[in-house]
Enzyme design. Structure first.
Site, short mmCIF file in Angstrom:
data_model
loop_
_atom_site.label_atom_id
_atom_site.label_comp_id
_atom_site.label_asym_id
_atom_site.label_seq_id
_atom_site.Cartn_x
_atom_site.Cartn_y
_atom_site.Cartn_z
N ASP A 16 0.77 -1.38 0.05
CA ASP A 16 -0.05 0.06 0.12
C ASP A 16 0.95 1.29 -0.10
O ASP A 16 0.65 2.17 -0.76
CB ASP A 16 -1.07 -0.11 1.33
CG ASP A 16 -2.05 -1.00 0.98
OD1 ASP A 16 -1.93 -1.97 0.27
OD2 ASP A 16 -3.09 -0.93 1.87
N ARG A 96 0.99 6.15 16.90
CA ARG A 96 0.83 7.27 15.91
C ARG A 96 1.41 8.56 16.27
O ARG A 96 2.17 9.14 15.59
CB ARG A 96 -0.69 7.39 15.24
CG ARG A 96 -1.43 6.19 15.07
CD ARG A 96 -0.59 5.26 14.29
NE ARG A 96 -1.24 4.38 13.69
CZ ARG A 96 -0.61 3.12 13.20
NH1 ARG A 96 0.81 3.08 12.88
NH2 ARG A 96 -1.50 2.07 12.85
N SER A 179 -5.73 -6.62 7.89
CA SER A 179 -4.81 -5.38 7.95
C SER A 179 -4.32 -5.53 9.43
O SER A 179 -5.02 -5.58 10.51
CB SER A 179 -5.93 -4.05 7.92
OG SER A 179 -5.49 -3.03 8.76
N1 ARG Z 1 -8.76 -0.34 15.91
C1 ARG Z 1 -7.48 -0.09 16.38
C2 ARG Z 1 -7.25 1.24 16.81
O1 ARG Z 1 -7.81 2.11 16.32
C3 ARG Z 1 -6.19 -0.64 15.57
C4 ARG Z 1 -6.11 0.09 14.31
C5 ARG Z 1 -5.10 -0.21 13.55
N2 ARG Z 1 -4.92 -1.74 13.30
C6 ARG Z 1 -5.00 -2.15 11.92
N3 ARG Z 1 -4.99 -3.69 11.86
N4 ARG Z 1 -4.86 -1.60 10.89
O2 ARG Z 1 -6.31 1.71 17.56
#
Ligand code: ARG
Length: 403
Positions: A16, A96, A179
Site C-alpha cells: 500500500d 501514531r 489489516s
Molecule cells: N482499531 C485499532 C485502533 O484504532 C487498530 C487500528 C490499526 N490496526 C490495524 N489492524 N490496521 O487503535
C-alpha cells in the site's frame, strides 16, 4: 493543486505505501522523502530501503524508535493504567503520535511543507496522525492519498501497481489480506472474516500468543521491578524501556497471555471488530496495578481510576499532543512518586495474576489490618460512630419510604 517542493511519507515498504509513494511522485511531481520507523514490529526494514531506492527516492530515513516509543509514549500511558472501553491497551493509538512527531521533525529538517500517511479514510489512525501534526506544526500540510485518489477497491489498487510496475507479492494478489498493525506493544488484526463479529476468529490470526489451551501446564513466575511508576527490571535484571516489553512478550506469548477479541467504537463513528495480542503490555499493566495497590493512597488511586477512561479516550481519539492530555498526564505522573517496588506474577494458561508485592514505600500496614490484637492505636469505638454517622441519612431515607 498547490505546488509542493517536498513531501515526507510515512513508509512501511509494504504494497500500500509503495503505491502511495508512486502516486505522490506522479500527482505532485516533487521529491518524496521516505520515513520508516522501527517500532519493534518484528519486520526486516532493509527491504523498505531497497524498495524506496527502486522508486527513485534519494532521501531514505530508517530510524530505530523503539526506546523512545516505550519510554516516552508507552510508559506514560501505563502509569495511567489506560484501557479504552475497558479492555483495549491502545497499542496502535499510542504509536501514531510518535510517528507524526518524527514526520514533522524530518519535514522541518529537509524543508518539506507536507507529510503523507497511508491510513484509510474510515479509521482512527488518520485522526491520530493529523491531529498530532496540527498540534506540532500548523504550517505543515497533511496528504492522505486514501481520501484523495480514485482508487476505490482492492482490484483498482492492484491494477495501479501492475501499471506502474510495483511488484505485488504473491500472497497479496488475491483477496484483501488482514489489516495488521504491529509494534513492541501489540499486534492488531482487522478485516476479512473478522468483519463479521458473529464469526469466531480463525486460529491463524494470532501471531505472538499461543492458544491458552495449548500453553504449558506448568506456570511461570515472573517478578517486575518498578521505580516511580515505570517498570525497570524483570526477575531482578535491569532492562531498558524497549527491552522490557520485548522480554515479556516472549514470556507472556508462550503462556497465551494478552489475547483480546473486541468490538470497539471508532472515533469516526462506526463499530469495528479486531483481534489484539498484547502479552507484555498485559503483564505490565497487571503488575503496575499490583505495585500501586500498596503504594498509592486510596483517594489518589480512585481519582486516577476516575480520569483513566477520559485519558484513554483522548489517546484513542488522537489527542496525545493536546493540552488536556498533558494536564491529565501531569496529574498521573505526580501520583507515581512512590510507586516503586516489586511485583511477582504467575503466568498460566492465558492469565497473568499478581501473587505477591513488596515496596520500601508501602502504605500497607499489617499491624493496622490484623485480626489479632495490634499495637497501633485503633479504637473500635471510632468505627461505631463512623458507621452511625454514615447511616444517619440512610435511616432518614428508609423511614420516609415506609411512611
Ligand atoms: N482499531 C485499532 C485502533 O484504532 C487498530 C487500528 C490499526 N490496526 C490495524 N489492524 N490496521 O487503535
Amino acid at each position: 493543486m498547490t505546488k509542493l517542493e517536498k513531501i515526507v511519507l510515512s513508509y512501511s515498504g509494504g504494497l500500500d505505501t509503495s503505491i502511495i509513494l508512486k502516486w505522490l511522485q506522479e500527482t505532485y511531481g516533487c521529491e518524496v522523502v521516505t520515513f520508516t520507523a522501527d517500532l519493534g514490529q518484528g519486520e526486516e526494514l532493509e527491504p523498505a530501503r531497497a524498495k524506496a531506492e527502486m522508486s527513485g527516492v534519494k532521501d531514505i530515513r530508517i530510524v530505530d524508535l523503539r526506546e523512545e516509543f516505550v519510554r516516552d509514549f508507552v510508559f506514560p500511558m501505563l502509569r495511567a493504567n489506560a484501557l479504552y472501553e475497558g479492555q483495549y491497551l491502545l497499542g496502535s493509538s499510542i504509536a501514531r503520535p510518535l510517528i507524526a512527531k518524527h514526520l514533522v521533525g524530518i519535514a522541518r529538517e529537509v524543508g518539506a511543507h507536507a507529510v503523507a500517511h497511508g491510513a484509510t479514510g474510515k479509521g482512527n489512525d488518520q485522526l491520530r496522525f493529523e491531529l498530532a501534526v496540527n498540534a506540532l506544526d500548523p504550517s505543515i500540510k497533511v496528504i492522505a492519498p486514501w481520501r484523495q485518489w480514485n482508487i476505490r477497491s482492492r482490484m483498482q489498487l492492484l491494477e495501479y501497481a501492475e501499471k506502474h510496475r510495483i511488484p505485488v507479492p504473491s500472497d497479496k494478489r488475491g483477496e484483501a489480506p488482514f489489516s495488521i498493525d504491529a509494534n513492541l506493544l501489540h499486534t492488531s488484526t482487522e478485516g476479512k472474516s473478522l468483519e463479521n463479529p458473529a464469526e469466531v476468529a480463525p486460529d491463524h490470526v494470532y501471531q505472538r500468543t499461543v492458544d491458552p489451551v495449548d500453553a504449558p501446564d506448568t506456570p511461570e513466575i515472573v517478578t517486575i521491578g518498578f521505580e516511580r511508576g515505570d517498570p525497570v527490571s524483570v526477575n531482578g535484571k535491569a532492562m531498558t524501556p524497549a527491552a522490557l516489553p520485548t522480554e515479556l512478550n516472549g514470556r507472556g506469548g508462550r503462556h497465551g497471555v494478552g489475547r483480546l477479541d473486541l468490538v470497539e467504537n471508532r472515533f469516526i463513528g462506526m463499530k469495528s471488530r479486531g483481534i489484539y495480542e498484547t502479552p507484555g503490555g498485559t503483564i505490565l499493566l497487571t503488575a503496575h496495578r499490583g505495585i500501586e495497590s500498596i503504594t498509592l493512597d486510596r483517594a489518589a488511586a480512585h481519582l486516577k481510576d476516575e480520569i483513566m477512561p477520559r485519558y484513554a479516550e483522548l489517546i484513542y481519539n488522537g489527542f496525545w499532543f493536546a493540552p488536556e492530555r498533558e494536564m491529565l498526564q501531569a496529574l498521573i505522573d505526580q501520583s507515581q512518586a512512590f510507586v516503586s517496588g516489586e511485583v511477582t506474577l504467575r503466568l498460566y494458561k492465558g492469565s497473568a495474576s499478581v501473587i505477591s508485592r513488596t515496596s520500601r514505600c508501602s502504605l500497607y500496614s499489617a499491624d493496622l489490618v490484623t485480626f489479632e490484637e495490634s499495637a497501633i492505636a485503633y479504637d473500635h469505638h471510632d468505627a461505631e460512630g463512623f458507621i452511625r454517622l454514615n447511616g444517619l441519612r440512610l435511616r432518614s431515607w428508609a423511614a420516609r419510604n415506609r411512611r
